[in-house]
Design a protein around this motif. Structure first.
Motif, short mmCIF file in Angstrom:
data_model
loop_
_atom_site.label_atom_id
_atom_site.label_comp_id
_atom_site.label_asym_id
_atom_site.label_seq_id
_atom_site.Cartn_x
_atom_site.Cartn_y
_atom_site.Cartn_z
N GLY A 177 26.56 -41.89 21.94
CA GLY A 177 26.69 -40.91 20.87
C GLY A 177 26.88 -39.47 21.30
O GLY A 177 26.69 -38.55 20.49
N SER A 196 12.23 -32.00 21.87
CA SER A 196 12.39 -32.89 20.70
C SER A 196 11.81 -32.25 19.44
O SER A 196 12.46 -32.21 18.39
CB SER A 196 11.66 -34.21 20.93
OG SER A 196 12.18 -34.88 22.03
N SER A 222 20.76 -41.44 23.32
CA SER A 222 20.61 -42.15 22.04
C SER A 222 19.41 -41.62 21.26
O SER A 222 19.45 -41.51 20.03
CB SER A 222 20.50 -43.66 22.25
OG SER A 222 19.39 -43.96 23.06
N SER A 223 18.36 -41.22 21.98
CA SER A 223 17.18 -40.67 21.28
C SER A 223 17.52 -39.36 20.59
O SER A 223 17.16 -39.14 19.42
CB SER A 223 16.05 -40.41 22.29
OG SER A 223 15.62 -41.61 22.84
N ARG A 280 20.54 -38.33 19.82
CA ARG A 280 21.55 -38.60 18.78
C ARG A 280 20.86 -38.93 17.46
O ARG A 280 21.21 -38.40 16.41
CB ARG A 280 22.43 -39.77 19.24
CG ARG A 280 23.50 -40.24 18.26
CD ARG A 280 24.69 -39.32 18.23
NE ARG A 280 24.48 -38.17 17.37
CZ ARG A 280 25.12 -37.00 17.52
NH1 ARG A 280 25.98 -36.82 18.49
NH2 ARG A 280 24.89 -36.02 16.69
N LYS A 281 19.86 -39.82 17.54
CA LYS A 281 19.13 -40.20 16.32
C LYS A 281 18.40 -39.00 15.72
O LYS A 281 18.38 -38.81 14.50
CB LYS A 281 18.11 -41.31 16.64
CG LYS A 281 18.74 -42.66 16.88
CD LYS A 281 17.68 -43.67 17.28
CE LYS A 281 18.33 -44.93 17.84
NZ LYS A 281 17.40 -45.72 18.64
N ALA A 282 17.81 -38.19 16.58
CA ALA A 282 17.03 -37.05 16.08
C ALA A 282 17.92 -36.03 15.40
O ALA A 282 17.61 -35.54 14.30
CB ALA A 282 16.28 -36.41 17.25
N ASP A 300 20.92 -36.52 14.09
CA ASP A 300 21.48 -37.10 12.86
C ASP A 300 20.43 -37.09 11.75
O ASP A 300 20.76 -36.85 10.58
CB ASP A 300 21.97 -38.52 13.13
CG ASP A 300 23.22 -38.54 13.99
OD1 ASP A 300 23.81 -37.46 14.21
OD2 ASP A 300 23.61 -39.63 14.47
N ALA A 301 19.18 -37.37 12.10
CA ALA A 301 18.13 -37.38 11.09
C ALA A 301 17.94 -35.98 10.51
O ALA A 301 17.81 -35.81 9.29
CB ALA A 301 16.82 -37.90 11.69
N PRO A 317 12.91 -36.01 12.02
CA PRO A 317 13.54 -36.62 13.20
C PRO A 317 12.59 -37.56 13.92
O PRO A 317 11.42 -37.23 14.13
CB PRO A 317 13.87 -35.41 14.09
CG PRO A 317 12.94 -34.35 13.65
CD PRO A 317 12.66 -34.58 12.19
N PRO A 318 13.08 -38.75 14.30
CA PRO A 318 12.23 -39.64 15.10
C PRO A 318 12.09 -39.07 16.51
O PRO A 318 13.06 -38.64 17.10
CB PRO A 318 13.04 -40.94 15.14
CG PRO A 318 14.46 -40.53 14.92
CD PRO A 318 14.43 -39.28 14.09
N ALA A 360 11.38 -39.96 20.04
CA ALA A 360 11.24 -41.07 20.99
C ALA A 360 10.30 -40.66 22.12
O ALA A 360 10.20 -39.49 22.47
CB ALA A 360 12.60 -41.44 21.54
#
Lengths: 174, 332
Positions: free
Chosen positions: B23, B261, B292-293, B295-297, B299-300, B307-308, B310
């Motif tokens: 991502g 993060s 990927s961690s 990317r998810k954060a 996007d959230a 945000p998750p 990780a």
């Protein structure tokens, strides 16, 4: 020839533990298998050797904790060597890499980070650090998984064994 | 809030493909020579590898940023010029540069390719950044890791270019591009040769009790007892004995990684345009997990969600992490 014992990884430590009831396996039985493995991996990933630079003729000892023998690797495409050697008669090598079975499996499976294993002290390196760094970078530039390539050589049983070891590794991390 | 670009490291073609698939909006990389600050053995790209990697990245909509972020010594500038011209022929999307001569060459010869100012230039004030923008048309500055989020916000309001900040990896508190510690011990220069603690000069010694000493050249940098986590063999993170202290002392900084993060929403609100993950020397596993961690954060956050976060502690140096100066100037 020194005998060895069939082994399995300890799920807590990632080290190999040897069942006591099984008969020892002579080292010479392992050598053709190891030779076949390294020949196949080299044939499938010829570009890998470029990253080794002047260290392609270096001799590495890979010491898997708990195994009754060590592995001797010389990643020279013109003079490949991958063999088991008695732990108490290890040849003089340029570098030695020592770690638990599941940790070392993770490295060749593309699932573990060598620096992280070094930080946690699960991976010990001695000798020529530059040669080890080159080897690490060469192995890491292989698309997919060297462990999977090896497992494929042994068909469904090999793949089943790799799957089981991956599950064990995942359980250990969690 | 605008969507920030996630800028990810690639030390090998496989790592670049991993970053793209995890991502990354952009990946940064370098050639196998002294023109970049990660000139490590067995790392980086040949011209053919970079050409194929750029094609793959572009197929997936990912930009490729070429790091030409070292300083050419007198008489050796042709190597840098050749790398720049080669990058243009291969179709890189931007150059990351530190040296003003290198910036000038690109501005004059490849004006259509974006110019990003490397953290190695250590430009930390609006005045310095504005000068680079005015003189060379710099489109983005990678800020040193010594600024708080509020300071970054202030800078963003006073400069005409984009801002990129590190969010994970090396803590990097030295005045970057000026560090001569490696040079002092090994004769190799981080700034001219692109090598920090060259592996050829690093030696690990393990005693029978499991204690690990790390040496660079003739100097012991640290000694980790058997239960201690270890760090990179860099002088700036060494632990030294001095007559004034009873035990080993981290004279410069500790083995610890930056992890922002939890500050991502603040950085994005402050106007940061690009979020950078350090670690071209790290493995595909590191790239996959960290990219990927984040990317998810990201996007959230863009979706207005929490945000998750990780757990990346296992990948951090010394298995320790900090928000460093981004949160407080008194982090230590």
């Amino acid at each position: 020839m020194e005998p060895v014992t069939p082994t399995q990884p300890d799920m807590q430590t990632g080290d190999i533990r040897a069942p006591r009831l099984l008969p020892p396996l002579p080292l010479f039985l392992l050598q053709p298998i190891l030779r076949r493995i390294v020949t196949r991996i080299a044939a499938q990933n010829p570009d890998m050797f470029n990253r080794l630079g002047p260290h392609r003729s270096a001799n590495f000892i890979i010491d898997v904790k708990g195994l009754p023998f060590a592995l001797h690797l010389r990643p020279d495409p013109d003079d490949l060597l991958f063999r088991a050697v008695p732990r108490h008669r290890k040849p003089v090598a340029d570098a030695e890499i020592r770690g638990g079975f599941l940790d070392l499996l993770g490295l060749v499976d593309g699932e573990s980070d060598g620096d992280a294993l070094f930080f946690s002290r699960d991976l010990v390196i001695t000798g020529n650090t530059e040669a080890v760094v080159c080897l690490r970078n060469a192995l890491d530039d292989v698309d997919g998984s060297i462990a999977a390539e090896v497992a494929d050589m042994f068909g469904p049983p090999g793949r089943a064994m790799l799957s089981a070891m991956r599950r064990a590794s995942a359980r250990r991390k969690n | 809030m605008q969507r920030p670009e996630l800028v990810c490291p690639a030390g090998t073609p496989a790592a670049m493909r991993t970053a793209v698939e995890a991502g990354a909006d952009a990946v940064y990389c370098g050639f196998q020579n002294a023109t970049n600050a990660r000139n490590f053995p067995g790392l980086n790209f040949t011209p053919d590898e970079l050409e194929r990697s750029i094609a793959h990245a572009h197929e997936h909509g990912t930009k490729v940023l070429l790091a030409i972020n070292t300083f050419p010594p007198a008489g050796k500038v042709d190597l840098w010029r050749e790398a720049i011209d080669l990058g243009a022929r291969l179709g890189v999307d931007a150059y990351i540069v530190a040296d003003i001569g290198v910036a000038d060459y690109i501005a004059r010869n490849h004006p259509d390719i974006r110019l990003h100012l490397s953290v190695q230039a250590a430009a930390s004030s609006p005045e310095a950044i504005n000068w680079y923008c005015r003189e060379f048309g710099v489109k983005r500055v990678v800020l040193p890791r010594i600024l708080t989020v509020s300071e970054i916000k202030q800078i963003a309001s006073e400069i005409p270019c984009e801002i990129e900040t590190f969010i994970f990896g090396n803590h990097g508190l030295m005045v970057e591009g000026r560090c001569s510690l490696t040079n002092y011990i090994t004769g190799q220069s981080t700034n001219y040769d692109g090598v920090c603690s060259p592996a050829a000069d690093v030696e690990y010694r393990r005693d029978d009790d499991g204690n690990l000493s790390t040496r660079l050249g003739d100097f012991t940098i640290d000694c980790f007892s058997c239960n201690e986590t270890a760090g990179y063999p860099t002088i700036c993170k060494g632990r030294y004995l001095t007559p004034a202290r009873n035990e080993g002392y981290y004279a410069f900084e500790e083995p610890i990684s930056l992890n922002l993060s939890s500050l991502l929403p603040d950085l994005m609100a402050a106007g940061v345009n690009a979020l950078k993950i350090e670690g071209r020397q790290r493995s595909r596993a590191y790239v996959r997990n960290v990219v990927s961690s984040f990317r998810k954060a990201v996007d959230a956050i863009m979706a207005g969600q929490e945000p998750p976060l990780a757990d990346l502690i296992a990948l951090t140096e010394g298995q320790k992490q900090t928000e460093g100066a981004f949160k407080s100037k008194t982090w230590r």
